[in-house]
Design a protein around this motif. Structure first.
Motif, PDB file in Angstrom:
ATOM      1  N   LEU A  75     -17.359  19.739  23.822  1.00 40.68           N
ATOM      2  CA  LEU A  75     -18.008  21.024  23.542  1.00 40.68           C
ATOM      3  C   LEU A  75     -18.623  21.671  24.778  1.00 40.68           C
ATOM      4  CD1 LEU A  75     -19.859  20.356  20.167  1.00 40.68           C
ATOM      5  CD2 LEU A  75     -18.041  22.019  20.576  1.00 40.68           C
ATOM      6  N   LYS A  76     -19.352  20.886  25.538  1.00 35.23           N
ATOM      7  CA  LYS A  76     -20.153  21.451  26.627  1.00 35.23           C
ATOM      8  C   LYS A  76     -19.422  21.530  27.967  1.00 35.23           C
ATOM      9  CE  LYS A  76     -23.853  21.809  24.058  1.00 35.23           C
ATOM     10  NZ  LYS A  76     -24.469  23.080  23.715  1.00 35.23           N
ATOM     11  N   PHE A  77     -18.348  20.756  28.129  1.00 32.68           N
ATOM     12  CA  PHE A  77     -17.692  20.718  29.438  1.00 32.68           C
ATOM     13  C   PHE A  77     -16.207  21.075  29.387  1.00 32.68           C
ATOM     14  CE2 PHE A  77     -21.526  18.247  29.678  1.00 32.68           C
ATOM     15  CZ  PHE A  77     -22.114  18.774  30.812  1.00 32.68           C
ATOM     16  N   ILE A  78     -15.489  20.636  28.368  1.00 37.18           N
ATOM     17  CA  ILE A  78     -14.069  20.973  28.256  1.00 37.18           C
ATOM     18  C   ILE A  78     -13.916  22.423  27.784  1.00 37.18           C
ATOM     19  CG2 ILE A  78     -11.861  20.465  27.131  1.00 37.18           C
ATOM     20  CD1 ILE A  78     -12.700  18.230  29.035  1.00 37.18           C
ATOM     21  N   HIS A  79     -14.539  22.747  26.663  1.00 33.99           N
ATOM     22  CA  HIS A  79     -14.394  24.089  26.090  1.00 33.99           C
ATOM     23  C   HIS A  79     -14.978  25.181  26.975  1.00 33.99           C
ATOM     24  CE1 HIS A  79     -13.805  21.891  22.131  1.00 33.99           C
ATOM     25  NE2 HIS A  79     -12.660  22.499  22.392  1.00 33.99           N
ATOM     26  N   THR A  80     -15.857  24.831  27.873  1.00 33.58           N
ATOM     27  CA  THR A  80     -16.445  25.819  28.783  1.00 33.58           C
ATOM     28  C   THR A  80     -15.678  25.912  30.096  1.00 33.58           C
ATOM     29  OG1 THR A  80     -17.962  24.172  29.690  1.00 33.58           O
ATOM     30  CG2 THR A  80     -18.771  25.507  27.831  1.00 33.58           C
ATOM     31  N   GLY A  81     -14.665  25.055  30.275  1.00 37.80           N
ATOM     32  CA  GLY A  81     -13.859  25.094  31.482  1.00 37.80           C
ATOM     33  C   GLY A  81     -14.454  24.357  32.671  1.00 37.80           C
ATOM     34  N   LEU A  82     -15.570  23.664  32.466  1.00 37.75           N
ATOM     35  CA  LEU A  82     -16.182  22.912  33.562  1.00 37.75           C
ATOM     36  C   LEU A  82     -15.442  21.610  33.862  1.00 37.75           C
ATOM     37  CD1 LEU A  82     -19.923  23.410  32.585  1.00 37.75           C
ATOM     38  CD2 LEU A  82     -18.703  24.493  34.493  1.00 37.75           C
ATOM     39  N   LEU A  83     -14.671  21.138  32.889  1.00 34.96           N
ATOM     40  CA  LEU A  83     -13.953  19.876  33.011  1.00 34.96           C
ATOM     41  C   LEU A  83     -12.550  20.071  32.450  1.00 34.96           C
ATOM     42  CD1 LEU A  83     -14.364  16.834  33.778  1.00 34.96           C
ATOM     43  CD2 LEU A  83     -15.097  16.460  31.426  1.00 34.96           C
ATOM     44  N   ASP A  84     -11.552  19.630  33.195  1.00 38.44           N
ATOM     45  CA  ASP A  84     -10.164  19.747  32.753  1.00 38.44           C
ATOM     46  C   ASP A  84      -9.958  18.922  31.480  1.00 38.44           C
ATOM     47  OD1 ASP A  84      -7.213  18.851  32.700  1.00 38.44           O
ATOM     48  OD2 ASP A  84      -7.224  20.399  34.265  1.00 38.44           O
ATOM     49  N   SER A  85      -9.154  19.436  30.568  1.00 37.27           N
ATOM     50  CA  SER A  85      -8.934  18.770  29.284  1.00 37.27           C
ATOM     51  C   SER A  85      -8.276  17.400  29.421  1.00 37.27           C
ATOM     52  CB  SER A  85      -8.102  19.662  28.359  1.00 37.27           C
ATOM     53  OG  SER A  85      -6.837  19.906  28.923  1.00 37.27           O
ATOM     54  N   LYS A  86      -7.617  17.133  30.554  1.00 33.83           N
ATOM     55  CA  LYS A  86      -6.996  15.806  30.720  1.00 33.83           C
ATOM     56  C   LYS A  86      -8.053  14.704  30.716  1.00 33.83           C
ATOM     57  CE  LYS A  86      -6.839  15.383  35.768  1.00 33.83           C
ATOM     58  NZ  LYS A  86      -5.970  15.195  36.923  1.00 33.83           N
ATOM     59  N   PHE A  87      -9.292  15.059  31.080  1.00 29.52           N
ATOM     60  CA  PHE A  87     -10.326  14.036  31.141  1.00 29.52           C
ATOM     61  C   PHE A  87     -10.824  13.620  29.760  1.00 29.52           C
ATOM     62  CE2 PHE A  87     -10.456  15.812  35.450  1.00 29.52           C
ATOM     63  CZ  PHE A  87     -10.218  14.634  36.150  1.00 29.52           C
ATOM     64  N   ILE A  88     -10.805  14.527  28.795  1.00 29.74           N
ATOM     65  CA  ILE A  88     -11.198  14.119  27.448  1.00 29.74           C
ATOM     66  C   ILE A  88     -10.113  13.239  26.845  1.00 29.74           C
ATOM     67  CG2 ILE A  88     -10.360  16.012  25.993  1.00 29.74           C
ATOM     68  CD1 ILE A  88     -13.859  14.437  25.841  1.00 29.74           C
ATOM     69  N   LYS A  89      -8.854  13.487  27.237  1.00 30.03           N
ATOM     70  CA  LYS A  89      -7.764  12.615  26.795  1.00 30.03           C
ATOM     71  C   LYS A  89      -7.936  11.221  27.400  1.00 30.03           C
ATOM     72  CE  LYS A  89      -2.772  11.934  26.793  1.00 30.03           C
ATOM     73  NZ  LYS A  89      -2.945  10.494  26.903  1.00 30.03           N
ATOM     74  N   SER A  90      -8.299  11.166  28.681  1.00 30.07           N
ATOM     75  CA  SER A  90      -8.545   9.871  29.327  1.00 30.07           C
ATOM     76  C   SER A  90      -9.674   9.131  28.635  1.00 30.07           C
ATOM     77  CB  SER A  90      -8.899  10.062  30.803  1.00 30.07           C
ATOM     78  OG  SER A  90      -7.801  10.556  31.525  1.00 30.07           O
ATOM     79  N   TYR A  91     -10.751   9.850  28.332  1.00 28.64           N
ATOM     80  CA  TYR A  91     -11.894   9.228  27.657  1.00 28.64           C
ATOM     81  C   TYR A  91     -11.457   8.681  26.293  1.00 28.64           C
ATOM     82  CZ  TYR A  91     -16.683   8.429  26.156  1.00 28.64           C
ATOM     83  OH  TYR A  91     -17.851   7.837  25.739  1.00 28.64           O
ATOM     84  N   ALA A  92     -10.685   9.485  25.548  1.00 31.52           N
ATOM     85  CA  ALA A  92     -10.201   9.042  24.239  1.00 31.52           C
ATOM     86  C   ALA A  92      -9.280   7.832  24.368  1.00 31.52           C
ATOM     87  CB  ALA A  92      -9.485  10.199  23.534  1.00 31.52           C
ATOM     88  N   ASP A  93      -8.414   7.820  25.383  1.00 27.81           N
ATOM     89  CA  ASP A  93      -7.531   6.670  25.619  1.00 27.81           C
ATOM     90  C   ASP A  93      -8.346   5.401  25.868  1.00 27.81           C
ATOM     91  OD1 ASP A  93      -5.273   8.275  25.385  1.00 27.81           O
ATOM     92  OD2 ASP A  93      -4.900   8.368  27.553  1.00 27.81           O
ATOM     93  N   LEU A  94      -9.353   5.526  26.720  1.00 27.44           N
ATOM     94  CA  LEU A  94     -10.186   4.367  27.039  1.00 27.44           C
ATOM     95  C   LEU A  94     -11.000   3.914  25.831  1.00 27.44           C
ATOM     96  CD1 LEU A  94     -11.019   5.614  30.558  1.00 27.44           C
ATOM     97  CD2 LEU A  94     -10.233   3.281  30.093  1.00 27.44           C
ATOM     98  N   MET A  95     -11.485   4.865  25.063  1.00 30.97           N
ATOM     99  CA  MET A  95     -12.233   4.526  23.850  1.00 30.97           C
ATOM    100  C   MET A  95     -11.326   3.766  22.882  1.00 30.97           C
ATOM    101  SD  MET A  95     -14.159   7.200  21.316  1.00 30.97           S
ATOM    102  CE  MET A  95     -15.909   7.028  21.512  1.00 30.97           C
ATOM    103  N   ASN A  96     -10.096   4.230  22.735  1.00 27.54           N
ATOM    104  CA  ASN A  96      -9.130   3.564  21.869  1.00 27.54           C
ATOM    105  C   ASN A  96      -8.784   2.176  22.402  1.00 27.54           C
ATOM    106  OD1 ASN A  96      -7.220   3.566  19.603  1.00 27.54           O
ATOM    107  ND2 ASN A  96      -5.677   3.564  21.224  1.00 27.54           N
ATOM    108  N   GLY A  97      -8.581   2.062  23.719  1.00 29.04           N
ATOM    109  CA  GLY A  97      -8.297   0.760  24.316  1.00 29.04           C
ATOM    110  C   GLY A  97      -9.411  -0.234  24.080  1.00 29.04           C
TER     111      GLY A  97
END
Length: 134
Positions: A75-97
């Motif tokens: 909400l605060k970093f991806i949707h605002t463009g402060l962080l590339d969306s690939k990083f939320i995918k990485s976070y989700a991958d690691l959370m799943n792992g």
């Protein structure tokens, strides 16, 4: 309601979380060297979790769960463009792992999965540190 931190306390907590993140990355390497890939992947996830918490704390964003950290990052970093969306995918991958490693029966991480997760975790942590410093 949680007590508001003064700027000095907030900065100290941010520094502490960054240190925990750095240590978790080192712990992951030590575990992987001994072949403990499940635990190593878990430590990689926690490196990302701790650095994410540091970013949220710095920005006075409160969460109360692992899912809440992911949601606030989005909400605060991806949707605002402060962080590339690939990083939320990485976070989700690691959370799943981490969830697979910790909670699923007969699911094992190996050197190949650890290597991929490590790459994602290191890139993620570097990018979040960049945001903290700015």
């Amino acid at each position: 309601m949680k007590q508001q931190l003064d700027i000095e306390s907030r900065n100290a907590l941010v520094g502490y979380r960054i240190e925990k993140s750095d240590n978790s990355l080192k712990e992951a390497d030590l575990l992987a060297e001994k072949g403990f890939y499940d635990s190593a992947v878990t430590r990689l996830y926690y490196a990302c979790f701790y650095i994410s918490c540091a970013l949220l704390i710095k920005n006075e964003i409160e969460t109360s769960s692992h899912a809440g950290v992911k949601r606030m990052l989005s909400l605060k970093f991806i949707h605002t463009g402060l962080l590339d969306s690939k990083f939320i995918k990485s976070y989700a991958d690691l959370m799943n792992g981490r969830q697979l490693s910790d909670y699923e029966d007969f699911v094992y991480q190996d050197i190949v999965s650890f290597t991929q997760y490590k790459k994602e975790a290191e890139e993620f942590c570097l990018e979040i540190k960049r945001l903290i410093e700015n």
